[in-house]
Design a protein around this motif. Structure first.
Motif, short mmCIF file in Angstrom:
data_model
loop_
_atom_site.label_atom_id
_atom_site.label_comp_id
_atom_site.label_asym_id
_atom_site.label_seq_id
_atom_site.Cartn_x
_atom_site.Cartn_y
_atom_site.Cartn_z
N SER A 63 -50.38 60.56 -51.26
CA SER A 63 -51.69 59.78 -51.52
C SER A 63 -51.58 59.88 -53.24
N ALA A 64 -51.92 58.73 -53.52
CA ALA A 64 -51.72 58.84 -55.12
C ALA A 64 -52.68 57.72 -55.69
N LYS A 65 -52.88 57.80 -56.92
CA LYS A 65 -53.71 56.79 -57.55
C LYS A 65 -53.11 55.89 -58.38
N GLU A 66 -53.36 54.48 -58.50
CA GLU A 66 -52.83 53.70 -59.62
C GLU A 66 -53.33 53.73 -60.77
N PRO A 67 -52.69 53.21 -61.92
CA PRO A 67 -53.27 53.58 -63.28
C PRO A 67 -54.57 53.18 -63.39
N ASP A 68 -55.27 52.07 -62.56
CA ASP A 68 -56.52 51.94 -62.81
C ASP A 68 -57.44 52.72 -61.72
N GLY A 69 -56.91 53.82 -61.23
CA GLY A 69 -57.68 54.62 -60.27
C GLY A 69 -57.80 54.19 -58.73
N ALA A 70 -57.24 53.00 -58.30
CA ALA A 70 -57.34 52.60 -57.05
C ALA A 70 -56.19 53.54 -56.16
N PRO A 71 -56.85 53.84 -55.21
CA PRO A 71 -55.90 54.52 -54.13
C PRO A 71 -54.75 54.02 -53.67
N VAL A 72 -53.60 54.48 -53.28
CA VAL A 72 -52.57 54.10 -52.82
C VAL A 72 -51.74 55.17 -51.83
N ALA A 73 -51.06 54.60 -50.91
CA ALA A 73 -50.29 55.74 -50.00
C ALA A 73 -48.91 55.14 -50.28
N LEU A 74 -48.02 56.12 -50.36
CA LEU A 74 -46.52 56.01 -50.37
C LEU A 74 -45.81 56.83 -49.49
N THR A 75 -44.92 56.12 -48.55
CA THR A 75 -44.08 57.18 -47.69
C THR A 75 -42.51 57.27 -48.24
N VAL A 76 -42.11 58.43 -48.19
CA VAL A 76 -40.74 58.53 -48.53
C VAL A 76 -39.77 59.11 -47.23
N ASP A 77 -38.91 58.37 -46.85
CA ASP A 77 -38.29 58.87 -45.60
C ASP A 77 -37.18 59.74 -46.19
N LEU A 78 -37.15 60.81 -45.71
CA LEU A 78 -36.04 62.04 -46.13
C LEU A 78 -34.87 61.96 -45.45
N LEU A 79 -34.54 61.25 -44.10
CA LEU A 79 -33.28 61.39 -43.34
C LEU A 79 -32.52 60.04 -43.67
N ASN A 80 -31.21 60.13 -43.84
CA ASN A 80 -30.47 58.97 -43.86
C ASN A 80 -30.63 58.22 -42.50
N ASP A 81 -30.30 56.83 -42.71
CA ASP A 81 -30.30 55.66 -41.61
C ASP A 81 -29.68 56.59 -40.13
N THR A 82 -28.68 57.29 -40.30
CA THR A 82 -28.16 57.74 -38.98
C THR A 82 -28.97 59.32 -38.49
N TRP A 83 -29.74 59.54 -39.30
CA TRP A 83 -30.50 60.75 -38.85
C TRP A 83 -29.82 62.06 -38.75
N ASP A 84 -28.70 62.04 -39.52
CA ASP A 84 -28.14 63.26 -39.37
C ASP A 84 -27.80 64.07 -40.71
N GLY A 85 -28.79 63.84 -41.82
CA GLY A 85 -28.60 64.26 -42.86
C GLY A 85 -29.80 63.67 -43.99
N PRO A 86 -29.80 64.50 -45.08
CA PRO A 86 -30.79 63.85 -46.05
C PRO A 86 -30.36 62.77 -46.72
N ARG A 87 -31.31 61.65 -46.96
CA ARG A 87 -31.29 60.41 -47.77
C ARG A 87 -30.86 60.87 -49.23
N ALA A 88 -29.66 60.12 -49.51
CA ALA A 88 -29.09 60.39 -51.00
C ALA A 88 -29.95 60.28 -52.34
N ASP A 89 -30.86 59.20 -51.94
CA ASP A 89 -31.55 58.85 -53.19
C ASP A 89 -33.14 59.39 -53.44
N VAL A 90 -33.38 60.49 -52.54
CA VAL A 90 -34.64 61.24 -52.69
C VAL A 90 -34.65 61.93 -53.97
N PRO A 91 -35.65 61.73 -54.84
CA PRO A 91 -35.74 62.52 -55.96
C PRO A 91 -35.96 63.95 -55.85
N ASP A 92 -35.63 64.82 -56.72
CA ASP A 92 -35.64 66.30 -56.72
C ASP A 92 -37.09 66.71 -56.47
#
Length: 118
Positions: A63-92
């Motif tokens: 759950s986050a806020k845009e610069p104007d204060g409006a709420p926004v929801a973002l989802t980060v998928d953590l598993l790769n497309d084959t579901w056998d390991g972590p997604r490579a591009d997930v920020p630290d």
């Protein structure tokens, strides 16, 4: 009290999904998508364990806020497309959120190790 005991007690987690919510201190996590910054204030990390396999973090809903204060929801998928390991591009920083959630989840029997990252 006259008591004796034998065996190796094992905690059984019958639900194969656990969601751990974290309130984030304002200003500590900024998400950038398509050149736009969002200030995250809450994270919900979804862990799963199928068929007795080790617990794994599947996704983080933020759950986050845009610069104007409006709420926004973002989802980060953590598993790769084959579901056998972590997604490579997930920020630290997202993996740090997962580690904080895993620490909080210790009370429900989740043990979690950070994935090996390239």
């Amino acid at each position: 009290m006259d008591l004796s005991a034998t065996g190796e007690p094992v905690v059984v987690q019958e639900d194969t999904h656990v969601h751990v919510g974290l309130d984030l201190r304002p200003g500590t996590l900024t998400l950038t998508q398509d050149g736009k910054d969002f200030a995250a204030y809450h994270a919900l990390v979804k862990f799963a364990s199928a068929h007795g396999a080790p617990w794994a973090a599947e996704e983080v809903k933020l759950s986050a806020k845009e610069p104007d204060g409006a709420p926004v929801a973002l989802t980060v998928d953590l598993l790769n497309d084959t579901w056998d390991g972590p997604r490579a591009d997930v920020p630290d920083a997202i993996w740090k959120v997962v580690a904080l959630a895993a620490t909080s989840a210790g009370d429900v029997g989740i043990t979690y190790a950070s994935p090996d990252r390239p």
